[in-house]
Design a protein around this motif. Structure first.
Motif, PDB file in Angstrom:
ATOM      1  N   ILE A   1      29.358  62.596  48.537  1.00 43.06           N
ATOM      2  CA  ILE A   1      28.636  61.329  48.439  1.00 43.06           C
ATOM      3  C   ILE A   1      29.539  60.302  47.765  1.00 43.06           C
ATOM      4  N   GLN A   2      29.656  59.135  48.368  1.00 42.00           N
ATOM      5  CA  GLN A   2      30.420  58.036  47.774  1.00 42.00           C
ATOM      6  C   GLN A   2      29.496  56.831  47.599  1.00 42.00           C
TER       7      GLN A   2
ATOM      8  N   LEU B   1      28.084  41.724  44.492  1.00 44.92           N
ATOM      9  CA  LEU B   1      28.056  41.358  45.915  1.00 44.92           C
ATOM     10  C   LEU B   1      27.203  42.346  46.696  1.00 44.92           C
ATOM     11  N   GLY B   2      27.354  43.632  46.357  1.00 47.76           N
ATOM     12  CA  GLY B   2      26.579  44.631  47.079  1.00 47.76           C
ATOM     13  C   GLY B   2      26.969  46.054  46.719  1.00 47.76           C
ATOM     14  N   TYR B   3      26.236  46.990  47.325  1.00 40.99           N
ATOM     15  CA  TYR B   3      26.470  48.423  47.158  1.00 40.99           C
ATOM     16  C   TYR B   3      26.621  49.056  48.540  1.00 40.99           C
ATOM     17  N   LEU B   4      27.480  50.058  48.635  1.00 41.09           N
ATOM     18  CA  LEU B   4      27.650  50.827  49.871  1.00 41.09           C
ATOM     19  C   LEU B   4      27.418  52.306  49.569  1.00 41.09           C
ATOM     20  N   TYR B   5      26.716  52.949  50.477  1.00 42.82           N
ATOM     21  CA  TYR B   5      26.384  54.378  50.367  1.00 42.82           C
ATOM     22  C   TYR B   5      27.072  55.073  51.529  1.00 42.82           C
ATOM     23  N   ASN B   6      28.082  55.892  51.213  1.00 42.94           N
ATOM     24  CA  ASN B   6      28.883  56.565  52.232  1.00 42.94           C
ATOM     25  C   ASN B   6      28.823  58.077  52.055  1.00 42.94           C
ATOM     26  N   PHE B   7      29.050  58.788  53.146  1.00 46.33           N
ATOM     27  CA  PHE B   7      29.243  60.234  53.105  1.00 46.33           C
ATOM     28  C   PHE B   7      30.732  60.522  53.283  1.00 46.33           C
TER      29      PHE B   7
ATOM     30  N   ILE C   1      36.145  35.471  50.119  1.00 49.30           N
ATOM     31  CA  ILE C   1      36.775  36.012  48.914  1.00 49.30           C
ATOM     32  C   ILE C   1      37.168  34.879  47.969  1.00 49.30           C
ATOM     33  N   LYS C   2      37.743  33.820  48.525  1.00 49.48           N
ATOM     34  CA  LYS C   2      38.149  32.669  47.706  1.00 49.48           C
ATOM     35  C   LYS C   2      36.948  32.079  46.973  1.00 49.48           C
ATOM     36  N   GLU C   3      35.816  32.006  47.660  1.00 48.19           N
ATOM     37  CA  GLU C   3      34.608  31.423  47.060  1.00 48.19           C
ATOM     38  C   GLU C   3      34.067  32.330  45.949  1.00 48.19           C
ATOM     39  N   TYR C   4      33.998  33.638  46.237  1.00 49.72           N
ATOM     40  CA  TYR C   4      33.503  34.579  45.228  1.00 49.72           C
ATOM     41  C   TYR C   4      34.405  34.593  43.989  1.00 49.72           C
ATOM     42  N   GLU C   5      35.711  34.514  44.201  1.00 46.96           N
ATOM     43  CA  GLU C   5      36.635  34.680  43.084  1.00 46.96           C
ATOM     44  C   GLU C   5      36.743  33.445  42.210  1.00 46.96           C
ATOM     45  N   LYS C   6      35.951  32.423  42.483  1.00 48.26           N
ATOM     46  CA  LYS C   6      35.792  31.337  41.527  1.00 48.26           C
ATOM     47  C   LYS C   6      35.107  31.845  40.255  1.00 48.26           C
ATOM     48  N   ASP C   7      34.404  32.975  40.381  1.00 47.01           N
ATOM     49  CA  ASP C   7      33.752  33.621  39.233  1.00 47.01           C
ATOM     50  C   ASP C   7      34.610  34.728  38.632  1.00 47.01           C
ATOM     51  N   GLY C   8      35.825  34.928  39.166  1.00 53.47           N
ATOM     52  CA  GLY C   8      36.679  36.014  38.694  1.00 53.47           C
ATOM     53  C   GLY C   8      37.013  36.973  39.829  1.00 53.47           C
ATOM     54  N   VAL C   9      37.947  37.861  39.590  1.00 52.22           N
ATOM     55  CA  VAL C   9      38.447  38.766  40.627  1.00 52.22           C
ATOM     56  C   VAL C   9      37.348  39.730  41.092  1.00 52.22           C
ATOM     57  N   ILE C  10      37.293  39.963  42.411  1.00 46.41           N
ATOM     58  CA  ILE C  10      36.357  40.946  42.969  1.00 46.41           C
ATOM     59  C   ILE C  10      36.833  42.349  42.619  1.00 46.41           C
ATOM     60  N   ASP C  11      35.906  43.164  42.143  1.00 44.22           N
ATOM     61  CA  ASP C  11      36.224  44.525  41.718  1.00 44.22           C
ATOM     62  C   ASP C  11      35.370  45.506  42.510  1.00 44.22           C
ATOM     63  N   ILE C  12      35.950  46.642  42.870  1.00 47.34           N
ATOM     64  CA  ILE C  12      35.184  47.700  43.531  1.00 47.34           C
ATOM     65  C   ILE C  12      35.219  48.933  42.645  1.00 47.34           C
ATOM     66  N   VAL C  13      34.043  49.491  42.369  1.00 49.02           N
ATOM     67  CA  VAL C  13      33.917  50.661  41.497  1.00 49.02           C
ATOM     68  C   VAL C  13      33.244  51.779  42.275  1.00 49.02           C
ATOM     69  N   GLU C  14      33.850  52.955  42.282  1.00 53.88           N
ATOM     70  CA  GLU C  14      33.238  54.143  42.877  1.00 53.88           C
ATOM     71  C   GLU C  14      32.565  54.944  41.771  1.00 53.88           C
ATOM     72  N   ALA C  15      31.300  55.274  41.987  1.00 50.20           N
ATOM     73  CA  ALA C  15      30.550  56.025  40.976  1.00 50.20           C
ATOM     74  C   ALA C  15      31.287  57.307  40.616  1.00 50.20           C
ATOM     75  N   GLY C  16      31.490  57.530  39.306  1.00 50.10           N
ATOM     76  CA  GLY C  16      32.232  58.702  38.865  1.00 50.10           C
ATOM     77  C   GLY C  16      31.358  59.815  38.342  1.00 50.10           C
TER      78      GLY C  16
ATOM     79  N   ALA D   1      26.024  57.224  40.142  1.00 52.17           N
ATOM     80  CA  ALA D   1      25.686  57.211  41.566  1.00 52.17           C
ATOM     81  C   ALA D   1      24.209  56.898  41.770  1.00 52.17           C
ATOM     82  N   GLN D   2      23.358  57.480  40.940  1.00 58.34           N
ATOM     83  CA  GLN D   2      21.919  57.223  41.043  1.00 58.34           C
ATOM     84  C   GLN D   2      21.584  55.783  40.675  1.00 58.34           C
ATOM     85  N   ASP D   3      22.288  55.239  39.677  1.00 57.04           N
ATOM     86  CA  ASP D   3      22.082  53.835  39.311  1.00 57.04           C
ATOM     87  C   ASP D   3      22.510  52.907  40.444  1.00 57.04           C
ATOM     88  N   PHE D   4      23.644  53.214  41.068  1.00 57.05           N
ATOM     89  CA  PHE D   4      24.108  52.405  42.201  1.00 57.05           C
ATOM     90  C   PHE D   4      23.109  52.484  43.354  1.00 57.05           C
TER      91      PHE D   4
END
Length: 356
Positions: free
Chosen positions: A223-224, A235-241, A157-172, A177-180
Motif C-alpha cells: 500500500i502506498q 493539494l491532494g492525496y493518492l492511494y496506490n497499490f 506548479i508555478k502558481e502553487y509554489e507562490k506558497d512555497g515548494v511542493i512536497d510529496i510525502v509517502e506514509a511511513g 497511512a490511515q491519516d492520509f
C-alpha cells in the motif's frame, strides 16, 4: 483477496473453485453467485469471476482479473468452463479481464459452433507510464507529454509554489497511512458532493474494506499513501497499490480551488510519477478508464475487458439488442449535448474559408 473474503457478509454466495487433473489441483478461482430480475422478463442466475455478482459489493471494481493456474497446462475457456460444470447458471460475468488472460480466452469468442455466447460489454484502456523510460530520460518526464499538458503542469506548479515548494510525502507508518486515507476520503467526498454525486466512499462496504486492507497490507509494502502539499495547503492525496515494482493508482482526493490555474490532479500525479521513478519502480499504472488526464499523462496503453457469457442464444440476443439500444440512446444524448459546439465549429470553419 483475503481482505475481500473477510469483509463480505458471513452469509455470502462466493465459492472457491478448484480444477483437478489426475487428482492434482491445476486451476483455482472464486465464483460469486447471484440472481437478478432482468427487464421484467426473466430471472437470471449469474456466476461472476472473483466477484460477488452483486453491484453493492462489486463497487471495489476488480481489474486485471484472472485465475491461478499451473503454468504447465494450456489455460483456455474450455478449461475454465469445465471447472464450473457443477454450477447452475444462465450468465457468467468475467469483469476486468487483463489482456493476457483475455488472449487465453479468445477461443470463447472466435470459434464456430460454440456452446456458449459471449458479449463484450466494455473494452477500456489502462493507461500507464514507463518509469524505466523516465529514468532513461534523466527524469525529464514532461518531455513525454504534449506541449499543452506540459504548459498546464508548469503553470500550475508555478502558481502553487507562490506558497512555497511542493512536497510529496509517502506514509511511513500505518498510522500515517490511515491519516492520509482519512484526508483522501474527506476531499474525495467533498468534491463529489459538490458535483451532486455520491462519491465512491458513500458505499459503506467499500469504505470499510479499504480501511481493513490498509491495516492488513501496509506492513507488507503493498500500500502506498501519498500526500502532496505546499507549506500552506494540501493539494491532494493518492492511494496506490504496489506489486512487483508496478504502482497501481486506485483512488484520490484533491483540494480544488477556484479558477483554472490550479490543477491539483495533474500536479499530484506528476509528483507521484517522479517519486516512484526515483524509488526504482518500473510502471505507474492508472488502471482502466477513459478519463482524458490518464491518456494524456501516459506513455502507453493496455486493454481490459468486461465480458458476459450466456448459455442460451435467446438471452444472448436479448442482451445484445438491449445494449445496442443503450448505445443509440447514449449517442443521441451525446449529440444533443454537443450540438451547439458542433454547430459553432462548423460556423467558425466557414468563416475561416476565403470567399470565392
Amino acid at each position: 483477496m483475503s481482505t475481500w473474503l473477510e469483509t463480505l457478509p458471513a452469509e455470502n454466495n462466493v465459492r472457491l473453485i478448484v480444477g483437478f487433473i489426475d487428482e492434482e489441483p491445476m486451476v483455482a478461482f472464486f465464483m460469486g453467485t447471484a440472481k437478478r430480475r432482468k427487464y421484467g422478463i426473466f430471472s437470471s442466475r449469474i456466476v461472476s469471476l472473483n466477484t460477488t455478482g452483486m453491484p453493492y459489493f462489486d463497487k471495489l471494481y476488480l481489474e486485471y482479473n484472472s485465475v491461478l493456474a499451473d503454468p504447465s497446462i494450456p489455460l483456455d475457456s474450455d478449461l475454465l468452463f469445465r471447472s464450473i460444470d457443477n454450477m447452475v447458471w444462465d450468465e457468467v460475468h468475467l469483469p476486468g479481464l487483463s489482456l493476457q488472460f483475455m488472449d487465453k480466452l479468445r477461443n470463447l469468442l472466435d470459434r464456430d459452433g460454440a456452446n456458449f455466447f459471449a458479449l463484450i460489454d466494455e473494452q477500456s484502456s489502462a493507461a500507464y507510464v514507463d518509469l524505466d523510460a523516465v529514468r532513461a530520460a534523466e527524469m525529464d518526464y514532461l518531455s513525454f507529454l504534449s506541449s499543452n499538458r506540459r504548459s498546464q503542469i508548469r503553470r500550475s506548479i508555478k502558481e502553487y509554489e507562490k506558497d512555497g515548494v511542493i512536497d510529496i510525502v509517502e506514509a511511513g507508518t500505518l498510522q500515517e497511512a490511515q491519516d492520509f486515507f482519512d484526508g483522501l476520503v474527506g476531499l474525495h467526498q467533498k468534491e463529489w458532493t459538490e458535483r451532486g454525486g455520491a462519491g465512491a466512499f458513500s458505499n459503506e462496504y467499500l469504505f470499510e474494506f479499504h480501511k481493513k486492507l490498509i491495516a492488513s497490507r501496509f506492513s507488507e509494502g503493498e500500500i502506498q499513501m501519498l500526500r502532496i502539499s505546499t507549506p500552506k495547503q494540501v493539494l491532494g492525496y493518492l492511494y496506490n497499490f504496489l506489486y512487483n515494482g508496478r504502482v497501481y493508482f486506485y483512488q484520490s482526493g484533491f483540494n480544488y480551488l477556484p479558477g483554472n490555474l490550479y490543477r491539483p490532479g495533474l500536479v499530484s500525479h506528476y509528483c507521484s510519477i517522479l517519486h516512484n521513478a526515483r524509488s526504482g519502480n518500473s510502471v505507474y499504472d492508472f488502471l482502466a478508464g477513459d478519463a482524458d488526464y490518464k491518456s494524456s499523462l501516459a506513455t502507453g496503453l493496455d486493454d481490459m475487458y468486461w465480458i458476459r457469457v450466456f448459455r442460451r442464444p435467446v438471452r444472448y440476443h436479448v442482451e445484445k439488442q438491449v445494449r445496442s439500444l443503450k448505445d443509440r440512446i447514449k449517442s443521441v444524448s451525446w449529440l444533443s449535448k454537443n450540438l451547439k459546439k458542433i454547430r459553432n465549429n462548423i460556423l467558425t470553419d466557414r468563416l475561416k474559408k476565403p470567399a470565392n
